[in-house]
Design an enzyme around this catalytic site. Sequence first.
Site, PDB file in Angstrom:
ATOM      1  N   PHE A  33       0.097  -5.353   3.949  1.00 29.58           N
ATOM      2  CA  PHE A  33      -0.798  -4.336   4.509  1.00 29.58           C
ATOM      3  C   PHE A  33      -0.286  -2.964   4.074  1.00 29.58           C
ATOM      4  O   PHE A  33       0.884  -2.637   4.271  1.00 29.58           O
ATOM      5  CB  PHE A  33      -0.830  -4.394   6.039  1.00 29.58           C
ATOM      6  CG  PHE A  33      -1.739  -3.350   6.634  1.00 29.58           C
ATOM      7  CD1 PHE A  33      -3.102  -3.593   6.756  1.00 29.58           C
ATOM      8  CD2 PHE A  33      -1.252  -2.119   7.031  1.00 29.58           C
ATOM      9  CE1 PHE A  33      -3.957  -2.621   7.275  1.00 29.58           C
ATOM     10  CE2 PHE A  33      -2.096  -1.137   7.547  1.00 29.58           C
ATOM     11  CZ  PHE A  33      -3.455  -1.392   7.670  1.00 29.58           C
ATOM     12  N   ASP A 122       7.057  -0.237   0.421  1.00 31.12           N
ATOM     13  CA  ASP A 122       6.286   0.390   1.493  1.00 31.12           C
ATOM     14  C   ASP A 122       7.095   0.259   2.784  1.00 31.12           C
ATOM     15  O   ASP A 122       7.192  -0.823   3.362  1.00 31.12           O
ATOM     16  CB  ASP A 122       4.926  -0.315   1.620  1.00 31.12           C
ATOM     17  CG  ASP A 122       4.063   0.265   2.744  1.00 31.12           C
ATOM     18  OD1 ASP A 122       4.607   0.978   3.625  1.00 31.12           O
ATOM     19  OD2 ASP A 122       2.853  -0.022   2.756  1.00 31.12           O
ATOM     20  N   LYS A 151       4.930   6.089   9.731  1.00 31.96           N
ATOM     21  CA  LYS A 151       4.907   5.854  11.185  1.00 31.96           C
ATOM     22  C   LYS A 151       6.063   6.494  11.961  1.00 31.96           C
ATOM     23  O   LYS A 151       5.840   7.325  12.823  1.00 31.96           O
ATOM     24  CB  LYS A 151       4.862   4.356  11.478  1.00 31.96           C
ATOM     25  CG  LYS A 151       3.515   3.734  11.107  1.00 31.96           C
ATOM     26  CD  LYS A 151       3.359   2.335  11.641  1.00 31.96           C
ATOM     27  CE  LYS A 151       1.954   1.821  11.408  1.00 31.96           C
ATOM     28  NZ  LYS A 151       1.773   1.144  10.110  1.00 31.96           N
TER      29      LYS A 151
END
Length: 304
Positions: A33, A122, A151
Amino acid sequence: MFFGNSGAEANEGAFKVARRTGRPTILALEGGFHGRTLGALALTHKPAYREPFEPLPGGVVHLPFGDLGALEAALVGDAGQHVAALVVEAVQGEGGVRPLPPGYLAAARRLTTAAGALLVVDEVQTGVGRTGAWFAHTRHGVVPDVVTLAKGLGGGVPIGAVVTLGERASTLLGAGQHGSTFGGNPVSAAAALATLHVIERDDLLRQATEVGAHLVRGVEGLGHPLVQGVRGEGLLLGIQATRPVAAQVVVAALEAGVVMNAVAPEVVRLAPPLVLTHQQADEFLAVLPHALDVATAPTDGRDD
Ligand SMILES: *Cc1c(COP(=O)(O)O)cnc(C)c1O
């Protein structure tokens, strides 16, 4: 380092760096993702996220998760000459809290280097202390060409970053080829600096490691028949259930005041704040058996 406003945007930056190699193919992993803008969506594997928006930017090939043979086939010899980059998460977050198998990332580093391709990690979910280390990839002993962050970086304030390491990756994007109005704005930058400062000052990498290990021991120690095991690192944990009850467990836990989410039908993800204390972890461990019992309780035929 280029600052943007989200994880997806960080991955768009990485995508553009990869395109600048002039090579057509970008490799990503099944279960991966990477965000919901179009380039990040092209890297994302889940059909339900991708298909409503096709055609997406082309050239992305998804390899089976953790499959070294498939990685070699894609990168060794002639095939490898067409590969711009391999994009991976060190621990797949949305994909069910799945760590890459031991040795995979090191092999990925070796194979991408040999092929002249970039290794992009990532770390939007795993970075900035989430796994008990600043970055999840450092445990694998590799230095990527590109790392993406978001995040945890702003402690709740929107900021993302695409970080290039080394001469080659750092010179692929030229002046004027990328930009963002609000990227690197002073409010977000101050929040990120404050976040990094507090992580250091309060020794939160150690705390995340210790409280995470405490949670793993505690959940496994429940001996609940619905719990098959716990995986993940630091405070990014997945409780693997023996049956597809994750959604019900999450609802029952929420009613008891605990926020988790179902990242797969059988996997509940825990990603609590890094400041979580042992005592707060114990409060969670006291609530969890009840949430698991509710999910296993025989229903009376109603779906509500
Ligand atoms: C959340 C996430 C993204 C997307 O970040 P946004 O800030 O929601 O755009 C990208 N990659 C990974 C691994 C993520 O977990």
